[in-house]
Design a protein around this motif. Sequence first.
Motif, PDB file in Angstrom:
ATOM      1  N   SER A 105       0.815  -1.218   0.000  1.00 36.60           N
ATOM      2  CA  SER A 105       0.000   0.000   0.000  1.00 36.60           C
ATOM      3  C   SER A 105       0.844   1.262   0.000  1.00 36.60           C
ATOM      4  CB  SER A 105      -0.917   0.003   1.231  1.00 36.60           C
ATOM      5  OG  SER A 105      -1.838  -1.051   1.167  1.00 36.60           O
ATOM      6  N   PHE A 135      -6.393  -3.456  -1.470  1.00 34.46           N
ATOM      7  CA  PHE A 135      -7.606  -3.395  -2.287  1.00 34.46           C
ATOM      8  C   PHE A 135      -8.042  -4.798  -2.702  1.00 34.46           C
ATOM      9  CE2 PHE A 135      -9.738  -3.139  -6.422  1.00 34.46           C
ATOM     10  CZ  PHE A 135     -10.787  -2.280  -6.110  1.00 34.46           C
ATOM     11  N   HIS A 138      -9.819  -6.326   0.086  1.00 27.70           N
ATOM     12  CA  HIS A 138     -11.184  -5.786   0.106  1.00 27.70           C
ATOM     13  C   HIS A 138     -12.074  -6.502  -0.902  1.00 27.70           C
ATOM     14  CE1 HIS A 138     -14.400  -2.815   0.127  1.00 27.70           C
ATOM     15  NE2 HIS A 138     -14.248  -2.659  -1.175  1.00 27.70           N
ATOM     16  N   THR A 175     -16.736  -0.640   2.472  1.00 29.16           N
ATOM     17  CA  THR A 175     -15.841   0.052   3.394  1.00 29.16           C
ATOM     18  C   THR A 175     -15.105  -0.980   4.239  1.00 29.16           C
ATOM     19  OG1 THR A 175     -17.340   1.949   3.481  1.00 29.16           O
ATOM     20  CG2 THR A 175     -15.693   1.782   5.221  1.00 29.16           C
ATOM     21  N   THR A 189      -4.618   0.384   5.985  1.00 27.74           N
ATOM     22  CA  THR A 189      -5.162   1.009   4.781  1.00 27.74           C
ATOM     23  C   THR A 189      -6.682   1.069   4.863  1.00 27.74           C
ATOM     24  OG1 THR A 189      -3.349   0.021   3.497  1.00 27.74           O
ATOM     25  CG2 THR A 189      -5.193   0.941   2.258  1.00 27.74           C
ATOM     26  N   ILE A 191     -10.264   1.612   3.210  1.00 22.57           N
ATOM     27  CA  ILE A 191     -10.897   1.594   1.893  1.00 22.57           C
ATOM     28  C   ILE A 191     -12.340   2.044   2.074  1.00 22.57           C
ATOM     29  CG2 ILE A 191     -11.580   0.143  -0.059  1.00 22.57           C
ATOM     30  CD1 ILE A 191      -9.138  -1.581   0.550  1.00 22.57           C
ATOM     31  N   ASP A 194     -15.185   1.597  -1.903  1.00 18.64           N
ATOM     32  CA  ASP A 194     -14.411   0.782  -2.848  1.00 18.64           C
ATOM     33  C   ASP A 194     -13.179   1.495  -3.393  1.00 18.64           C
ATOM     34  OD1 ASP A 194     -16.059  -1.522  -2.731  1.00 18.64           O
ATOM     35  OD2 ASP A 194     -17.504  -0.542  -4.050  1.00 18.64           O
ATOM     36  N   LYS A 195     -12.695   2.515  -2.680  1.00 17.86           N
ATOM     37  CA  LYS A 195     -11.486   3.221  -3.094  1.00 17.86           C
ATOM     38  C   LYS A 195     -10.565   3.397  -1.894  1.00 17.86           C
ATOM     39  CE  LYS A 195     -13.771   5.821  -6.796  1.00 17.86           C
ATOM     40  NZ  LYS A 195     -14.123   7.176  -7.313  1.00 17.86           N
ATOM     41  N   ILE A 196      -9.273   3.310  -2.144  1.00 19.45           N
ATOM     42  CA  ILE A 196      -8.302   3.503  -1.069  1.00 19.45           C
ATOM     43  C   ILE A 196      -8.310   4.955  -0.623  1.00 19.45           C
ATOM     44  CG2 ILE A 196      -5.850   3.470  -0.482  1.00 19.45           C
ATOM     45  CD1 ILE A 196      -5.525   1.110  -2.360  1.00 19.45           C
TER      46      ILE A 196
END
Length: 435
Positions: A105, A135, A138, A175, A189, A191, A194-196
């Motif tokens: 990351s 990600f 996730h 999330t 990290t 999230i 659905d985005k870092i």
Amino acid sequence: MAPQPQPTSVFVLDNGASEIKAGLATASSPAIYPNAITRSRDRRVHIADELYTECKDHSGLVYRRPYEKGHLTNWESEKAIWDRVIYEKSGIKPDETAFILGEPSAQLPVCSANTDQIVFEEYGFATYFRSASAFLVHENDQNENLYLPSIAGDQIEIGGDQTTKKNSKLRKSDTTLVIDSSYSATTVTPIIDDKIFYPGIKRLNIGGKLLRNYLKETISYRHYNMMDESYIVNEVKEQCCYVSTKFAEDLDLCKKLSLAKNPLAIEYVLPRASAAGHVRSRTEQSDPDDQILILANERFNIPEVLFNPSDIGVSQAGISEVIMQSLQTVPDRDVRALLLGNTVFVGGSIKFAGFQERVSRELRSLAPDDAFLRLGFPDDPITYAWQGGARLGQQKMKLRSLQVTRKEYMEHGANICLRKFGRPSKVATTVDDEY
């Protein structure tokens, strides 16, 4: 213009600093290769898995790793390893294959840019998607217990940190808070949607490598000189060490009792030509040729550094405090609550016995009293990110929207990868301090 057809095969590679997890997305599990070039005492060089298949004596191994402090800095070594993994072991044709790559990351942007160039210009993959391994974690929703239940129409009973659902259908959360405690470091990290969330990424500079080196120095000072025995000491660490849930009491017990009477002491038989190293039962008959390493407080002192780095002079907070520091960077209090309710731990360093209980107890004490805390610990934290990449590889439409094709790269250059994979130029900085 009609879109180009998607390659039929998808190759997923989770590029860890210690190990590479690689395989086709259709495989049930990845193959695991050491991400290193090693030289044995007989001066033979072993690339990746040759360490296991061809090296007979693991004593005195010299390692050359492409990663330095968690950053991919030596592409000469990495390319030799990738060549073996991609061509010799996997047997794929890059120009007919979609490629999904997981990286740390906190990877430096220049290292990621170099990777993009190697993927297209050296290997020539048909399509390419690069992402932080967090990600991919996730993306992996194979274990429904790791994710929040759907709120609509559900009746949820909460008792402590346990949740029981009635007539509810679990869905994948958008999330997730991913904690990756791996070889080079421990990274947190967040999230969100659905985005870092890049401002929330926090790094604790303690991972498997530091713990191994600390154990190596401790053993060399107290028992045998093992400063050149990285491979053997790593085996000792994985088989003997644990996280203490009552550190002060265990330490006091080791001070009061001799090794012979200490219930926490353990005997490890060091490897020799005719036998591998292993933990020995005290009732087992000893071999006069055995070299016995007896460990007591070393067993829990080493992993304790994850929770109290100041014990060895590292001026950073412990893993639980770093998690809360990451949450503090998220502006929205409700989103922070969602992250606490969907926290996933991966990486080799979470496999210590007692880790789950210790980190759960500490986070419960640090989190707000009304917070719903759910912590996910996969059965296989080493390959969990790869499994997420494999699941993504089977979602053709979603992968098409994320990837870069070779034609796009040749037309637009590295900028197209930056636009699709790079960090956002503007990020939120406002923080609500009440949480």
